[in-house]
Write a protein that holds these residues in place. Structure first.
Motif, short mmCIF file in Angstrom:
data_model
loop_
_atom_site.label_atom_id
_atom_site.label_comp_id
_atom_site.label_asym_id
_atom_site.label_seq_id
_atom_site.Cartn_x
_atom_site.Cartn_y
_atom_site.Cartn_z
N LYS A 49 -6.58 4.42 -7.29
CA LYS A 49 -6.76 4.09 -5.88
C LYS A 49 -6.01 5.04 -4.96
O LYS A 49 -6.48 5.38 -3.88
N ALA A 50 -4.85 5.44 -5.40
CA ALA A 50 -4.05 6.34 -4.57
C ALA A 50 -4.76 7.68 -4.41
O ALA A 50 -4.75 8.28 -3.34
N ARG A 51 -5.41 8.12 -5.49
CA ARG A 51 -6.10 9.41 -5.44
C ARG A 51 -7.38 9.30 -4.64
O ARG A 51 -7.76 10.22 -3.92
N ALA A 52 -8.06 8.16 -4.82
CA ALA A 52 -9.36 7.98 -4.17
C ALA A 52 -9.23 8.03 -2.65
O ALA A 52 -9.97 8.69 -1.95
N GLN A 53 -8.28 7.29 -2.14
CA GLN A 53 -8.11 7.28 -0.69
C GLN A 53 -6.62 7.30 -0.39
O GLN A 53 -5.96 6.26 -0.39
N THR A 54 -6.10 8.47 -0.15
CA THR A 54 -4.66 8.63 0.01
C THR A 54 -4.10 7.65 1.04
O THR A 54 -4.49 7.69 2.20
N PRO A 55 -3.20 6.79 0.59
CA PRO A 55 -2.61 5.84 1.53
C PRO A 55 -1.47 6.49 2.32
O PRO A 55 -1.06 7.60 1.99
N ASP A 56 -1.03 5.82 3.38
CA ASP A 56 0.08 6.34 4.18
C ASP A 56 1.42 5.93 3.60
O ASP A 56 2.46 6.47 3.96
N LEU A 57 1.36 4.94 2.71
CA LEU A 57 2.60 4.43 2.12
C LEU A 57 2.25 3.64 0.87
O LEU A 57 1.22 3.00 0.81
N ILE A 58 3.13 3.73 -0.14
CA ILE A 58 2.92 2.93 -1.34
C ILE A 58 4.12 2.03 -1.57
O ILE A 58 5.26 2.48 -1.50
N VAL A 59 3.85 0.76 -1.79
CA VAL A 59 4.92 -0.18 -2.15
C VAL A 59 4.75 -0.46 -3.63
O VAL A 59 3.72 -0.96 -4.06
N LEU A 60 5.77 -0.10 -4.40
CA LEU A 60 5.60 -0.03 -5.85
C LEU A 60 6.65 -0.82 -6.60
O LEU A 60 7.86 -0.57 -6.46
N ASP A 61 6.21 -1.77 -7.40
CA ASP A 61 7.14 -2.54 -8.22
C ASP A 61 7.58 -1.69 -9.41
O ASP A 61 6.79 -0.92 -9.97
N VAL A 62 8.83 -1.83 -9.79
CA VAL A 62 9.32 -1.05 -10.93
C VAL A 62 8.82 -1.64 -12.25
O VAL A 62 8.35 -0.93 -13.13
N MET A 63 8.89 -2.96 -12.33
CA MET A 63 8.51 -3.64 -13.58
C MET A 63 6.99 -3.81 -13.66
O MET A 63 6.42 -4.66 -12.99
N LEU A 64 6.37 -3.01 -14.48
CA LEU A 64 4.93 -3.14 -14.67
C LEU A 64 4.60 -3.00 -16.15
O LEU A 64 5.33 -2.32 -16.88
N PRO A 65 3.54 -3.60 -16.59
CA PRO A 65 3.17 -3.44 -18.01
C PRO A 65 2.67 -2.02 -18.26
O PRO A 65 2.18 -1.37 -17.36
N GLU A 66 2.81 -1.58 -19.49
CA GLU A 66 2.37 -0.24 -19.88
C GLU A 66 3.12 0.87 -19.14
O GLU A 66 4.18 1.29 -19.56
N MET A 67 2.58 1.26 -18.01
CA MET A 67 3.20 2.37 -17.28
C MET A 67 4.11 1.78 -16.19
O MET A 67 3.63 1.06 -15.31
N ASP A 68 5.40 2.06 -16.26
CA ASP A 68 6.26 1.42 -15.26
C ASP A 68 6.32 2.21 -13.95
O ASP A 68 5.76 3.30 -13.84
N GLY A 69 6.99 1.64 -13.00
CA GLY A 69 7.07 2.22 -11.67
C GLY A 69 7.58 3.65 -11.65
O GLY A 69 7.10 4.49 -10.89
N PHE A 70 8.55 3.90 -12.51
CA PHE A 70 9.11 5.24 -12.55
C PHE A 70 8.04 6.26 -12.94
O PHE A 70 7.92 7.33 -12.34
N GLU A 71 7.31 5.92 -13.95
CA GLU A 71 6.23 6.79 -14.45
C GLU A 71 5.23 7.07 -13.33
O GLU A 71 4.84 8.20 -13.06
N ILE A 72 4.81 5.99 -12.71
CA ILE A 72 3.81 6.11 -11.66
C ILE A 72 4.31 7.02 -10.55
O ILE A 72 3.61 7.91 -10.07
N CYS A 73 5.54 6.79 -10.19
CA CYS A 73 6.16 7.56 -9.13
C CYS A 73 6.11 9.05 -9.47
O CYS A 73 5.69 9.88 -8.66
#
Lengths: 226, 226
Positions: free
Chosen positions: A41-65
């Motif tokens: 989703k971030a790639r599809a339509q670049t947002p102005d801001l992302i609010v991102l939880d650290v604790m996520l299944p599989e790929m965690d927030g750090f990875e995503i960041c």
DNA sequence: TGCGGCTGTCACCCAATCGTCACAGTGGCG
DNA sequence: CGCCACTGTGACGATTGGGTGACAGCCGCA
């Protein structure tokens, strides 16, 4: 244009809370429940801001960041991280990840909004500041740095313009001299001066009959009335 | 929510004095006697403001200040430094330490309260009391500094407005003349005057029939009734 | 370097506002 | 019923806050 915000969290309740509050505040909100969806989703339509939880299944927030930072399309999107552990904060804000801010859970909606606003203001995306303020025959054009009354333009100095704009933007609410000194002059003043008064006088002179908008509230400060 | 203030000083008497006055003024106060305790408490529950003595055993105020600034959780908490020496002031306010204000010892409780209030107002932590108070046809608008009755606005002086607001915010509870003098007039004196009575009279005159909200409690003080 | 427009500060002044006083009411209590 | 402690009231100087005019430093500009 409303700023777009992407909210990433795997707990539906958390997402809902954040989404509700951001929408309430006038933002356009997208959501994602996991890393893959977030990246897509971030790639599809670049947002102005992302609010991102650290604790996520599989790929965690750090990875995503990190991944977001690598992609040119999303490299500069500000990120606010949600984290439960104070211990994670250093890492979150560190250069390695480069989140722009963080909020520790649990947080108040108010706190979230404050930070979102701050970050967007910094990146200049929060472009919903009115470009023009109009009060009857008085027109204030921010980008052009012009004020006019009944179509006739008023020649104001930089300080006068800033003062007028500030009062007009907070129309109705009384602003103390201290507040004005802080916001217009950027003084960290604990000093006492008549500076504000003097500029109000000059402003009133130049505004002529438009100065009826400028109220003095004795013992308190000044107020712009509509 | 009351703003939380952490008071750090190794002299119990000084702590007590400050604590008493701040509590009186409606703040939630924590205390610490040395640097280690201060840092621990500040991290545990981020306060809205820290009042910090410079002279402390082991770790002095400067050290603490710097350390607080390094921790993300406390980096932005405003700090007021207490110092005995005028010579220290430059350092205190300088960029290196970045205290938000300072007070030289000895200081009056009144001075302390003024600064505390000012700093908190600036950081916006002096929370959002309701912006408007409404009691039937009586409306009190704080940011606009306006009161109105059945839609017709009432012209009040700064003192009258403050008095009315204070009583209204504590609707139902009797306020003694002493309390009113402290909270509206910011006197510490226990001077006995008829000042409060006179202002109540003027307030009642201006409020007209809305003055039915203002009760005299004989032998005690005044009360706002809904 | 000299000029002109901005700015921040000061001194002065007036009117709004404030605090105090003396006195008049008022309510509570024996 | 009458006293006494409180509170309301009207008036009056004193104080204060803000408007105003003047001025000197500063900065950009020619």
């Amino acid at each position: 244009m409303k700023p777009r915000i992407l909210v990433v969290d795997d707990e539906p309740e958390a997402v809902e809370l954040v989404e509700f509050n951001l929408k309430q505040a006038g933002y356009a909100v997208n959501t994602a429940a996991d890393g893959a969806e977030a990246l897509r989703k971030a790639r599809a339509q670049t947002p102005d801001l992302i609010v991102l939880d650290v604790m996520l299944p599989e790929m965690d927030g750090f990875e995503i960041c990190k991944t977001l930072r690598l992609d040119a399309a999303t490299a500069r999107v500000p990120i606010i991280m949600l984290t439960a552990k104070a211990a994670e904060i250093d890492r979150v804000l560190g250069l390695e990840l480069g989140a722009d801010d963080y909020i520790t859970k649990p947080f108040s909606p108010r706190e979230l909004l404050l930070r979102v606003k701050k970050i967007l203001a910094r990146s200049g995306a929060d472009e919903k500041v009115e470009e023009q303020l109009r009060f009857g025959d008085l027109l204030i054009d921010l980008p052009r740095h012009l004020a006019s009354w009944k179509g006739r333009s008023i020649d104001l100095t930089a300080t006068e313009f800033k003062l007028l704009t500030l009062l007009a933007q907070r129309a109705g609410r009384v602003q103390s001299r201290d507040q004005l000194l802080r916001d217009v002059w950027e003084y960290d003043s604990l000093i006492d001066t008549r500076t504000v008064d003097t500029h109000m006088r000059r402003l009133r002179e130049k505004l002529g009959s438009a100065s009826k908008h400028l109220d003095t509230v004795r013992g308190v400060g000044y107020r712009f009335v509509e």
